[in-house]
Write a protein that holds these residues in place. Structure first.
Motif, mmCIF file in Angstrom:
data_model
loop_
_atom_site.group_PDB
_atom_site.id
_atom_site.type_symbol
_atom_site.label_atom_id
_atom_site.label_comp_id
_atom_site.label_asym_id
_atom_site.label_seq_id
_atom_site.Cartn_x
_atom_site.Cartn_y
_atom_site.Cartn_z
ATOM 1 N N ARG A 240 41.155 50.237 48.732
ATOM 2 C CA ARG A 240 42.314 49.359 48.178
ATOM 3 C C ARG A 240 43.068 48.866 49.025
ATOM 4 O O ARG A 240 43.490 49.753 50.111
ATOM 5 C CB ARG A 240 43.286 50.456 47.180
ATOM 6 C CG ARG A 240 42.467 50.807 45.909
ATOM 7 C CD ARG A 240 43.305 51.782 45.243
ATOM 8 N NE ARG A 240 42.608 52.179 43.900
ATOM 9 C CZ ARG A 240 41.719 53.150 43.657
ATOM 10 N NH1 ARG A 240 40.836 53.470 44.749
ATOM 11 N NH2 ARG A 240 41.044 53.096 42.430
ATOM 12 N N PRO A 242 46.182 45.371 49.893
ATOM 13 C CA PRO A 242 46.737 44.173 49.518
ATOM 14 C C PRO A 242 45.883 42.979 49.493
ATOM 15 O O PRO A 242 44.831 42.862 50.343
ATOM 16 C CB PRO A 242 47.961 43.900 50.311
ATOM 17 C CG PRO A 242 47.731 44.730 51.381
ATOM 18 C CD PRO A 242 46.860 45.912 51.414
ATOM 19 N N SER A 243 46.283 41.852 48.524
ATOM 20 C CA SER A 243 45.333 40.601 48.711
ATOM 21 C C SER A 243 45.162 39.938 50.000
ATOM 22 O O SER A 243 43.942 39.220 50.249
ATOM 23 C CB SER A 243 45.853 39.626 47.332
ATOM 24 O OG SER A 243 46.954 39.219 48.090
ATOM 25 N N SER A 244 46.181 40.148 50.846
ATOM 26 C CA SER A 244 46.068 39.524 52.133
ATOM 27 C C SER A 244 44.856 40.025 52.863
ATOM 28 O O SER A 244 44.482 39.421 53.837
ATOM 29 C CB SER A 244 47.515 39.717 53.011
ATOM 30 O OG SER A 244 47.631 41.074 53.099
ATOM 31 N N TRP A 246 41.911 40.716 51.958
ATOM 32 C CA TRP A 246 40.826 40.100 51.514
ATOM 33 C C TRP A 246 40.454 38.931 52.415
ATOM 34 O O TRP A 246 39.585 38.217 52.609
ATOM 35 C CB TRP A 246 40.523 39.948 50.337
ATOM 36 C CG TRP A 246 40.197 41.160 49.495
ATOM 37 C CD1 TRP A 246 41.181 41.828 48.852
ATOM 38 C CD2 TRP A 246 39.015 41.590 49.409
ATOM 39 N NE1 TRP A 246 40.501 42.923 48.337
ATOM 40 C CE2 TRP A 246 39.252 42.911 48.609
ATOM 41 C CE3 TRP A 246 37.634 41.461 49.682
ATOM 42 C CZ2 TRP A 246 37.948 43.779 48.239
ATOM 43 C CZ3 TRP A 246 36.676 41.949 49.495
ATOM 44 C CH2 TRP A 246 36.827 43.282 48.642
ATOM 45 N N GLU A 247 41.542 38.161 52.788
ATOM 46 C CA GLU A 247 41.467 36.869 53.814
ATOM 47 C C GLU A 247 40.939 37.559 55.020
ATOM 48 O O GLU A 247 39.943 36.733 55.694
ATOM 49 C CB GLU A 247 42.806 36.395 54.074
ATOM 50 C CG GLU A 247 43.428 35.742 52.692
ATOM 51 C CD GLU A 247 44.736 34.989 53.035
ATOM 52 O OE1 GLU A 247 45.119 34.981 54.126
ATOM 53 O OE2 GLU A 247 45.465 34.534 51.858
ATOM 54 N N THR A 252 35.244 38.131 49.115
ATOM 55 C CA THR A 252 35.804 38.562 47.978
ATOM 56 C C THR A 252 35.316 39.728 47.153
ATOM 57 O O THR A 252 34.309 40.021 47.560
ATOM 58 C CB THR A 252 35.703 37.236 46.917
ATOM 59 O OG1 THR A 252 34.691 37.028 46.527
ATOM 60 C CG2 THR A 252 36.164 35.791 47.650
ATOM 61 N N ALA A 283 40.518 45.247 42.472
ATOM 62 C CA ALA A 283 40.688 44.415 43.489
ATOM 63 C C ALA A 283 40.678 42.765 43.163
ATOM 64 O O ALA A 283 41.231 42.034 43.814
ATOM 65 C CB ALA A 283 40.080 44.534 44.688
ATOM 66 N N ASP A 285 40.625 39.193 41.401
ATOM 67 C CA ASP A 285 41.592 38.367 40.616
ATOM 68 C C ASP A 285 41.141 38.273 39.320
ATOM 69 O O ASP A 285 40.176 38.575 38.965
ATOM 70 C CB ASP A 285 42.012 37.077 41.352
ATOM 71 C CG ASP A 285 40.933 36.347 41.486
ATOM 72 O OD1 ASP A 285 39.979 36.124 40.701
ATOM 73 O OD2 ASP A 285 40.814 35.431 42.690
ATOM 74 N N ARG A 289 37.371 39.126 37.899
ATOM 75 C CA ARG A 289 37.261 40.272 37.175
ATOM 76 C C ARG A 289 36.296 40.393 36.310
ATOM 77 O O ARG A 289 35.606 41.518 36.382
ATOM 78 C CB ARG A 289 38.600 41.116 36.947
ATOM 79 C CG ARG A 289 38.746 42.393 36.606
ATOM 80 C CD ARG A 289 40.248 42.863 36.067
ATOM 81 N NE ARG A 289 41.123 42.767 37.769
ATOM 82 C CZ ARG A 289 42.068 42.120 37.538
ATOM 83 N NH1 ARG A 289 42.720 41.688 36.657
ATOM 84 N NH2 ARG A 289 42.712 42.115 38.657
#
Length: 369
Positions: A240, A242-244, A246-247, A252, A283, A285, A289
């Motif tokens: 787990r 934050p989405s940042s 994954w960058e 993805t 995780a 989007d 999903r």
């Protein structure tokens, strides 16, 4: 004095006639810079500056004490302007060397309150990218000397030279992710996927890690059917965050799920993979999903996986009726740097090849620079 700094100063002293160095900085000059910066310089850097106040070295241009252009103080000011922070912010980077590639080696003052514990980062002014490259100034000095005293010093840049340079860095600082990443990249190009995978995993285990190294390790592990290593890498990728994050992982949740799904099915014990896929589902989007959910259900029930989306409008290597000839064309394209790991794993048009051939064999050929 630390051993690496002693070796560094000894080498500089022995080769001073061939170097362009400034006279030593005075204590008054050093104190003036520290007062301007609002804090002390690392003792190893301070010691070096008392022997020569900047100059040209094989590693790049050491910055002198001062505030005028081309000095340490000016580099701090330029960095403050670039990141829109106050010059007196005590957590700003403290540059001390400009490399031949145009980046700046700098102390990361945000890493702690004690100057002698600051690690060294490589900062690229053009892109704003920062990455820790040395744990300590002593490690940087020792790595420099090992490089300058090696048989590769001054030699033409080749794959083997690049690999040995990375291995020397690892030998000095075995807890620095960038050292392992260099070794991993070189070993992959050398056609050594198992050794490359191990180095990528080592880079991902370091503190701080290089998050994208898990994705690189996972792709190799799946292609050569290394299940324990694939699970390790995918578990960290599924953690787990934050989405940042994954960058930084350069992938993805859906790609991770799609890559591990066939391997998870081959293991015959999918329960632990299901838990990991559940984390990837959380995780993902909204667009991804449903597909991650369908992959998880397929692993649980033995049903079919959802179809893969094409990576591009036209396949890089169009399908051929003769599968042997098609596989040969794919390997040739991979060796030329056109086809990549993602194509081998995720391009739907290559499904017939994945069913019949070990696509990991594409990784076993040497690809020189």
């Amino acid at each position: 004095m630390h051993r690496g700094v002693r070796q560094f100063l000894k080498w500089v002293g022995a080769n001073r006639a061939t170097l362009t160095l400034n006279p030593p900085a005075s204590n008054a000059e050093l104190r003036a810079l520290e007062q301007t910066l609002g804090g002390p310089l690392p003792s190893d850097l301070r010691l070096i500056l008392t022997r020569f106040n900047g100059g040209e070295l094989p590693v790049g241009k050491m910055l002198p004490v001062g505030l005028e252009p081309g000095t340490i103080g000016a580099a701090v000011r330029d960095y403050a302007q670039a990141v829109k922070k106050d010059f007196l912010d005590p957590e700003l980077l403290l540059p001390f060397c400009q490399t031949a590639e145009g980046s700046l080696l700098a102390f990361d003052r945000s890493a702690g309150p004690v100057s002698d514990t600051w690690p060294i980062v490589d900062y690229y002014p053009d892109t704003g990218e920062e990455r820790m490259i040395h744990r300590t100034m002593d490690g940087w000095c020792q790595t420099c000397v090992n490089e300058w005293e090696s048989g590769d010093f001054g030699a033409e840049f080749t794959l083997d030279v690049y690999l040995r340079k990375g291995e020397r860095h690892v030998s000095v600082e075995p807890d620095v992710a960038t050292a392992y990443a260099s070794v991993a990249h070189a070993r992959k190009r050398a056609g050594m996927p198992e050794e490359s995978m191990k180095a990528y995993l080592a880079a991902a285990r370091c503190v701080p890690p290089l998050p994208w190294c898990d994705w690189e390790a996972l792709k190799i592990a799946v292609l050569i059917d290394k299940r324990a290593e694939a699970y390790e890498a995918s578990s960290r990728l599924a953690a787990r965050a934050p989405s940042s994050a994954w960058e930084k992982r350069e992938t993805t949740p859906l790609w991770v799920a799609q890559v591990v799904a066939p391997l998870a099915r081959r293991t015959g014990s999918p329960s632990r993979w299901v838990r990991m896929l559940s984390q990837l589902e959380e995780a993902a989007d909204e667009d991804e999903r449903p597909d991650v959910h369908a992959i998880r259900v397929a692993i649980e029930t033995g049903g079919p996986f959802p179809p893969l989306d094409p990576l591009r409008e036209e396949p890089l290597v169009p399908p051929q009726p003769d599968l042997d000839a098609w596989f040969t064309a794919v390997k040739r394209s991979y060796h030329a740097g056109v086809v990549r790991d993602e194509d081998l794993l995720l391009e739907p048009s290559m499904a017939p090849l994945r069913e019949r051939y070990p696509l990991g064999d594409c990784l076993r050929a040497r690809r020189d620079f």
